[in-house]
Every structure is written in C-alpha cells, then in structure tokens.
Design a protein around this motif. Structure first.
Motif, mmCIF file in Angstrom:
data_model
loop_
_atom_site.group_PDB
_atom_site.id
_atom_site.type_symbol
_atom_site.label_atom_id
_atom_site.label_comp_id
_atom_site.label_asym_id
_atom_site.label_seq_id
_atom_site.Cartn_x
_atom_site.Cartn_y
_atom_site.Cartn_z
ATOM 1 N N ASP A 1 3.526 -8.301 -1.047
ATOM 2 C CA ASP A 1 4.157 -8.793 -2.270
ATOM 3 C C ASP A 1 3.639 -7.982 -3.456
ATOM 4 O O ASP A 1 2.450 -8.027 -3.782
ATOM 5 N N VAL A 2 4.538 -7.235 -4.074
ATOM 6 C CA VAL A 2 4.151 -6.331 -5.160
ATOM 7 C C VAL A 2 5.149 -6.455 -6.301
ATOM 8 O O VAL A 2 6.353 -6.211 -6.121
ATOM 9 N N ASP A 3 4.663 -6.861 -7.455
ATOM 10 C CA ASP A 3 5.452 -6.870 -8.695
ATOM 11 C C ASP A 3 6.773 -7.614 -8.550
ATOM 12 O O ASP A 3 7.839 -7.138 -8.964
ATOM 13 N N GLY B 1 13.581 -10.729 -3.013
ATOM 14 C CA GLY B 1 13.334 -10.940 -4.430
ATOM 15 C C GLY B 1 13.542 -12.388 -4.804
ATOM 16 O O GLY B 1 13.886 -13.228 -3.956
ATOM 17 N N GLY B 2 13.343 -12.702 -6.077
ATOM 18 C CA GLY B 2 13.544 -14.068 -6.559
ATOM 19 C C GLY B 2 12.241 -14.782 -6.838
ATOM 20 O O GLY B 2 11.238 -14.598 -6.134
ATOM 21 N N VAL C 1 1.967 -18.336 2.878
ATOM 22 C CA VAL C 1 2.184 -17.297 1.877
ATOM 23 C C VAL C 1 2.583 -17.857 0.516
ATOM 24 O O VAL C 1 2.844 -17.090 -0.412
ATOM 25 N N ALA C 2 2.630 -19.175 0.369
ATOM 26 C CA ALA C 2 3.108 -19.766 -0.890
ATOM 27 C C ALA C 2 2.292 -19.301 -2.084
ATOM 28 O O ALA C 2 2.829 -19.137 -3.187
ATOM 29 N N ASP C 3 0.986 -19.090 -1.880
ATOM 30 C CA ASP C 3 0.125 -18.674 -2.992
ATOM 31 C C ASP C 3 -0.352 -17.231 -2.829
ATOM 32 O O ASP C 3 -1.413 -16.857 -3.307
ATOM 33 N N LEU C 4 0.454 -16.413 -2.172
ATOM 34 C CA LEU C 4 0.086 -15.013 -1.954
ATOM 35 C C LEU C 4 -0.059 -14.295 -3.295
ATOM 36 O O LEU C 4 0.884 -14.237 -4.077
ATOM 37 N N PRO C 5 -1.241 -13.744 -3.593
ATOM 38 C CA PRO C 5 -1.419 -13.063 -4.876
ATOM 39 C C PRO C 5 -0.620 -11.764 -4.946
ATOM 40 O O PRO C 5 -0.325 -11.144 -3.916
ATOM 41 N N ASN C 6 -0.270 -11.369 -6.150
ATOM 42 C CA ASN C 6 0.392 -10.081 -6.343
ATOM 43 C C ASN C 6 -0.522 -8.964 -5.821
ATOM 44 O O ASN C 6 -1.733 -8.970 -6.026
ATOM 45 N N GLY C 7 0.079 -8.019 -5.104
ATOM 46 C CA GLY C 7 -0.706 -6.910 -4.579
ATOM 47 C C GLY C 7 -1.433 -7.234 -3.286
ATOM 48 O O GLY C 7 -2.427 -6.589 -2.964
ATOM 49 N N ALA D 1 -4.082 -5.195 1.171
ATOM 50 C CA ALA D 1 -3.916 -4.895 -0.256
ATOM 51 C C ALA D 1 -2.793 -3.878 -0.418
ATOM 52 O O ALA D 1 -2.691 -2.917 0.352
ATOM 53 N N SER D 2 -1.939 -4.091 -1.419
ATOM 54 C CA SER D 2 -0.728 -3.279 -1.569
ATOM 55 C C SER D 2 -0.538 -2.866 -3.013
ATOM 56 O O SER D 2 -0.840 -3.640 -3.936
#
Length: 382
Positions: free
Chosen positions: A107-109, A63-64, A79-85, A174-175
C-alpha cells in the motif's frame, strides 16, 4: 501442476542475447529460464546479487478510501490498519477453506498494489469486483511487471531510468513509490534480502538495465525457484505448483502467521470466508497433508519426475510432487505435499525415482492442540 497456471506471456527480455525460455509449457514459460549458466546464476545469488525477470506475474491495483477496510473483510490477513509504505501476503479462500489465491500486497500513497501468480489475475480481479458493492474501492488490472533482486549483497540503491537515485527499502514488505510509476518492495524471500521492483511494463527493459548497472547479474526462473525451494524453511509453497484444488492454508505452514511473521493467515483476525476451516484445524487438529522438501536420487541424470507426479511408499500413494529443481549444491530437490502420517525416514518412490524427506522440513510433533486440551478438560479427561 495446475494447467491454469501455464503462462501464455512472452517477455521482451527473452530477445536479449543468452536468454533461454523454458523448453516445456509451464507456469514460468515466457520469461527467461536462465541466461546461459543456470548453476552460475544460483552461485551469483549466493555470493552476490541477481535480477530475475518475473514479468509474467499478474498485477492489479485497488484504489479508493475504503480499499483496506473493505479488503480486510474477506481475506485471510489483517490489513485494515496497514500503514502507508508497508505490505504483506494474504490468501483468498473458498467457503470450505481451500486456497483460491495467494497475493503479495503493497500500500503506497493511496493505492494498494497486488501481484499474484501468472494467469490468476483476471479471476482475482473478477472476484474482487463482485465484492465491492457500495464500498469506495476500485480493483482493476494494472500494466505493471515484476523484477526481483535477490542475493547476499543487495545494493542499497539503484539509479532509475530517469536518473533519479532510489534508496531501496530495508524492512520486510516496506514499499516505496518509484519515479515514473510503480513501487519497490522489500521481501523476506526467496532470500532474506530481496526486493521486488513492480514497474510499468513499457519500462521493464530499462529497469532491468538499471539493476545490471547496480551490479546485479541476470538470472532466470530456474535460479529463483531453486532459491525458493532450498533457501526457505519451512518451504515457501507456490500456488498451483505446490498446491492443488484441495489445499488448505495449514498444509503450507509458512503461510500461517501475521505480517510481522511473514505469514499470509492472521489467526486472530475476524470473520472471513473459509475462516471456520482455519480455526478448526488450528485449534482441534492438524492438516491432513503438509508441504515438505525432498532430496531426490540424481543417479538418473536430468531425467527427473515432473510436478504433479504421485509419491508412493510401498505401492501406496502418499503425496503429490510440486516444484522440482536442480540446485547447484544440493543436486535435485523438490517440494511435495505429503500425508502427515508418512514417517520422516520413509523411503519414497516417484515414478521410479527414490526420494527422502529433508529432516529440516519433516512435520514435527507440536504438542497437544489447545482446543483438544480444552475439550478433554470439559470431559474430565485431563
């Protein structure tokens, strides 16, 4: 086989009728090896869908607000710009470029979910915790377990244990968040059409039943490993089984590539521990070994060589055996780390068992390396 990968975990799904545990200690002991029909379970994945208990895998969360930019500084994937989901795969290397960890990310929410090989989670969390310093990032173990849906007829949705209808993700990595906790993540392997359900451990049996209700047949680690060994080309290596303490990323070619290529090593990424080795091998040479698939002589019945056995040609050791499976169509198949100098048509011997390299995985001539060509031009040798 890496003895540190031997699992001491025991899944509650082993208490179900028909579930059979591995007869020997190994990286997949503690979860069902099969449910009474190992070849039938493989066929079910070929023309239907199966659900596999992989709850012995270790899971952690990070987290964080700075979790992605912080993590990007010392792993092999960008992964610095990994989109949500979304998600991907990555490696953690030692200073000499040898592979210490392989992990799958989602990375989710606002939370990064990370799962890795059985028995390796504690070491990975320990390493990550030492790297936090002043960053807003909090790696910690998670009480989550992995189930995998695989097959040619993957359902589009599941009914969650609480009755909620869940539309399964479609694109690779996709997650989505699951009701009651955890995530669902689309995976490009062991088949092109697989979904990992990373669920709270207390809900493992309920999610397994949800998969059965959606038409999945129970299958064991035997079926999953057979799919991984036979249905992925280049082969999907498994850390601690198909690798050893000297393995560098290029020895498992499928790991090389960005997230869109389903790889774990981004070749244009900035500095990270072990990057020098990755760059040097990519630009100036080739890895000394490469992961290949082998066809084994099955005339000896079920008495096959064990993972970790030496592979020889004419009495000279040329490689190390990794995954060994009995496939419902291909027969006995293995993955192996083999010296690149070994001819593709070499007659291999593994403790008295004859073997040959699957031509689809034989290391081919990829042409001159860009770095070597540049050096030749500077020396006037072009």
């Amino acid at each position: 086989m890496d003895v540190s990968a031997v699992s001491e975990y025991r899944s509650p799904l082993l208490d179900r009728p028909g579930a059979v545990d591995a007869t020997e200690p190994g990286p997949d002991s503690g979860v069902p090896l099969h449910h009474g029909d190992p070849f039938g379970e493989q066929r079910a994945a070929a023309d239907g869908v199966v659900v596999v208990d992989r709850s012995h895998r270790d899971v952690l969360t990070i987290g964080g607000a700075e979790r992605l930019t912080w993590l990007d500084g010392f792993i092999s994937q960008h992964v610095a710009d990994l989109p949500n989901g979304s998600g991907g795969e990555t490696l953690v290397l030692d200073p000499n470029g040898r592979v210490e960890h392989h992990a799958v990310l989602s990375d989710v929410d606002g939370t990064l979910v990370v799962d890795t090989e059985p028995g390796r989670g504690e070491a990975l969390v320990g390493f990550l915790a030492k790297m936090v310093f002043w960053a807003d990032a909090s790696p910690e173990p998670a009480d989550l377990a992995v189930l995998t849906l695989a097959g040619t007829r993957l359902p589009g949705s599941l009914t969650a244990p609480d009755g909620t209808r869940v539309e399964l993700p479609v694109d690779a990595y996709a997650s989505i968040a699951l009701p009651g906790g955890g995530i669902a993540r689309r995976m490009p392997w062991p088949q092109d059409g697989s979904v990992d359900l990373v669920v709270p451990r207390p809900d493992l049996s309920a999610w397994f039943d949800a998969a059965l209700a959606a038409g999945a047949q129970p299958a064991g680690s035997w079926a999953f490993e057979s799919l991984r060994a036979v249905d992925t080309t280049p082969p999907r290596g498994r850390l601690g089984v198909d690798t050893d303490e000297k393995t560098i990323p290029h020895e498992v070619p499928v790991w090389i590539g960005e997230r869109s290529q389903h790889g774990a090593v981004h070749l244009d990424k900035g500095c990270y521990r072990g990057q020098e080795t990755v760059s040097r091998v990519h630009n100036l040479g080739k890895s000394p070994r490469v992961l290949v698939r082998l066809q084994l002589d099955g005339s000896g019945g079920d008495d096959l060589p064990a993972p970790g056995a030496d592979i020889s040609v004419g009495g000279r050791t040329v490689g190390r055996l990794g995954t060994v499976v009995q496939h419902h169509e291909e027969g006995p198949v293995a993955l192996a780390s083999l010296k690149r100098s070994v001819p593709a048509d070499a007659a291999l011997d593994i403790d008295g068992t004859a073997a040959s390299v699957d031509p689809d995985t034989a290391p081919g001539e990829t042409g001159p390396q860009a770095g070597r060509e540049a050096i030749r031009r500077l020396r006037g040798q072009a």
